[in-house]
Design an enzyme around this catalytic site. Structure first.
Site, mmCIF file in Angstrom:
data_model
loop_
_atom_site.group_PDB
_atom_site.id
_atom_site.type_symbol
_atom_site.label_atom_id
_atom_site.label_comp_id
_atom_site.label_asym_id
_atom_site.label_seq_id
_atom_site.Cartn_x
_atom_site.Cartn_y
_atom_site.Cartn_z
ATOM 1 N N ASP A 35 0.817 -1.208 0.000
ATOM 2 C CA ASP A 35 0.000 0.000 0.000
ATOM 3 C C ASP A 35 0.856 1.265 0.000
ATOM 4 O O ASP A 35 2.081 1.229 0.178
ATOM 5 C CB ASP A 35 -0.938 0.009 1.207
ATOM 6 C CG ASP A 35 -2.138 -0.904 1.006
ATOM 7 O OD1 ASP A 35 -2.334 -1.377 -0.126
ATOM 8 O OD2 ASP A 35 -2.875 -1.149 1.977
ATOM 9 N N LYS A 57 -3.616 3.570 -2.382
ATOM 10 C CA LYS A 57 -4.843 4.354 -2.529
ATOM 11 C C LYS A 57 -4.643 5.690 -1.843
ATOM 12 O O LYS A 57 -3.976 5.801 -0.823
ATOM 13 C CB LYS A 57 -6.039 3.659 -1.854
ATOM 14 C CG LYS A 57 -6.314 2.239 -2.290
ATOM 15 C CD LYS A 57 -7.531 1.702 -1.562
ATOM 16 C CE LYS A 57 -7.800 0.245 -1.915
ATOM 17 N NZ LYS A 57 -6.900 -0.657 -1.201
ATOM 18 N N MET A 172 -8.132 8.979 8.938
ATOM 19 C CA MET A 172 -8.636 9.354 7.603
ATOM 20 C C MET A 172 -9.717 10.427 7.694
ATOM 21 O O MET A 172 -10.730 10.365 7.011
ATOM 22 C CB MET A 172 -9.183 8.109 6.883
ATOM 23 C CG MET A 172 -8.163 6.999 6.714
ATOM 24 S SD MET A 172 -8.878 5.476 6.056
ATOM 25 C CE MET A 172 -9.861 4.930 7.466
#
Length: 519
Positions: A35, A57, A172
């Protein structure tokens, strides 16, 4: 035969904040699917034959969809390969590790979950903020600030969440900090509650922004503060002024490329990390003993007749190690060295002391030119000098002695062999601006670094290196760098690693470097 999948937590960013089991899974993998938040330094432990697939991502941009990632895990495992799915933090904390495990289970594929150090507590700790403290908080609550977009109803119950724990942690949530602060205030949380956002926590780019629920959204907008970041809310944030520790280290905020050979880089890397920097190993050369018959015969002849020399001059630690290794192979007793010994630099002298030999010459300046002057003042007419050295060493010392009428035998005891290990990762890091300082501890390191970059497809290595600050161990190395059109930012006052570290501590890195990483 079916393979196996490891769902591995890579920790919050610092490449050393990983478990031993995680590192083992990285090293044994045939395929690594990793990732965005995984450190390139950790990926350097992947074996050269392994396939590496980026599945990173960021907001609204997915290299691979989750369904595509799931399919890759299944396909490679069915081919009998060992697959490591490498995720930032912990794979089961907002990492979709549970979803991937379900897919593997449905296909009858063996898997293991390797927990990772979570950014939930590690990132605040690096900012000097404990998530609990007996005087401030006895509980903490973790929530996502970014739920899946197709959810019709939020699962965040703000009326409960506002008072769920003393410390609230959101992952996030940077793009929704206005909503988070507004909802918490609306549901009874004190507007003056301290808030901290920690971006790229535990990494060289770490940056912390502090405010209150009342003003944090405005501060985020004014600062242009971007993800990824951990949001921590509660009175524990007040401890940051007292407990902040990483930012106080002299090399904090500096990611430093170390171009020494693998055998020599350890001490320098360790010292950089102790002082708060992040070291990136790039062993552009490796030390190999002389093996070809012709040069080995010359070396062996010199060692077998070592009594005929009045002086032995060592110009590096490698020369000491390789000569004594060859003496051992030839079973030559070191007591036959009834000679005077000279050394360039305290590290070379220390290597001799480790073998019970005290060098008689130790110039204040650690260069061949200086040692030649010292020797010429000490040599007596007719004395012979043996200089065991690298095959790529300069001829300054033997030429000076011969010009003065002395017999000086310079014999090769080792080769500097180019290495391209990790070159691909290093090129990516240089091109993306992830390296702030490049270090060169020898002229050979400069040469082989440039060659490694060229062999990796970089047409003009000097332009790539000149994006960084460049620090050299001494004037000779600095001159070599300039010959390659590399701009030298600083040169160590002494040609030692200790002096080089001191020089690194004095290098100023613009805050723009830490802020340059885009969302």
């Amino acid at each position: 035969m079916r393979g196996k999948v490891f769902l591995v937590g890579a920790g919050p960013g610092d490449p050393k904040l990983v478990t031993l089991k995680a590192l083992e899974a990285v090293q044994r993998a045939d395929v690594v699917i990793y990732d965005r938040l995984v450190s390139p330094v950790l990926l350097m432990h992947v074996k050269p034959t392994a396939e590496k697939i980026y599945a990173g991502k960021k907001k609204s941009v997915h290299t691979l969809t989750q369904d595509q990632i799931n399919q890759l895990l299944v396909d490679y495992a069915l081919q009998g390969k060992t697959v490591t799915r490498l995720k930032g933090g912990d794979p089961t904390v907002y990492g979709r590790g549970g979803e991937e495990a379900e897919v593997l289970m449905r296909h009858g594929i063996d898997y293991e979950i390797v927990p990772g150090i979570s950014s939930i507590y590690a990132v605040p700790a690096y900012a000097g903020i404990p998530v609990t403290h007996r005087d401030y908080a006895s509980s903490f609550f973790v929530a996502t600030g970014h739920e899946r977009p197709d959810k019709l109803v939020s699962s965040l119950k703000w009326d409960h969440l506002a008072h769920a724990a003393d410390t609230l942690i959101f992952l996030m949530g940077v793009s929704r900090i206005d909503v988070i602060s507004e909802q918490l205030i609306r549901h009874g949380r004190d507007p003056d509650t301290p808030v901290a956002l920690i971006r790229w926590g535990t990494r060289a780019e770490q940056r912390t922004l502090v405010g209150t629920l009342r003003d944090i959204a405005r501060k985020v907008e004014e600062a242009g503060f971007l993800p990824p970041a951990v949001i921590i809310i509660g009175d524990v944030v007040r401890l940051r002024d007292k407990l902040a520790w990483v930012e106080k280290r002299p090399l904090f905020g500096k990611r430093i490329l170390v171009t020494r050979s693998r055998a020599q880089a350890g001490d320098m890397i360790r010292r950089i990390e102790e002082l708060g920097g992040e070291a990136v190993p790039f062993p552009v050369l490796q030390i190999e003993p002389i093996r070809d018959a012709g040069r080995l015969a010359v070396l062996d002849q010199a060692l077998r007749s070592i009594e005929r020399y009045d002086w032995i001059v060592f110009t590096s630690v490698n020369a000491v190690e390789q000569m004594f290794n060859r003496l051992r192979e030839l079973r030559i007793d070191v007591r036959r060295l009834g000679t005077k010994v000279a050394a360039i630099g305290p590290q070379t002298a220390s290597a001799l002391l480790d073998r019970g030999i005290v060098p008689e010459e130790l110039p204040e300046k650690y260069q061949a030119e200086t040692l030649a002057d010292h020797l010429l003042a000490r040599l007596k007419p007719g004395e012979r000098v043996l200089i065991p050295r690298s095959s790529s060493a300069r001829d300054v010392l033997p030429d000076a002695l011969r010009s003065a009428g002395y017999e000086a035998d310079a014999v090769d005891v080792y080769d500097n062999v180019p290495s391209r290990a990790h070159a691909g990762w290093v090129v990516d890091m240089l091109e993306s601006g992830d390296i702030s300082i490049v270090t060169f501890a020898s002229s050979s390191a400069v040469h082989y670094c440039v060659e490694a970059l060229k062999m990796s497809g970089v047409r003009e290595p000097e332009q790539l290196l000149n994006r960084c600050k460049v620090v050299c161990i001494g004037p000779v190395t600095a001159d070599t760098a300039r010959q390659y059109r590399i701009e030298v930012s600083a040169t160590a006052q002494e040609a030692t690693i200790a002096s080089m570290i001191d020089t690194l501590c004095g290098i100023t890195i613009d805050d723009a470097w830490r802020n340059a990483r885009e969302e």
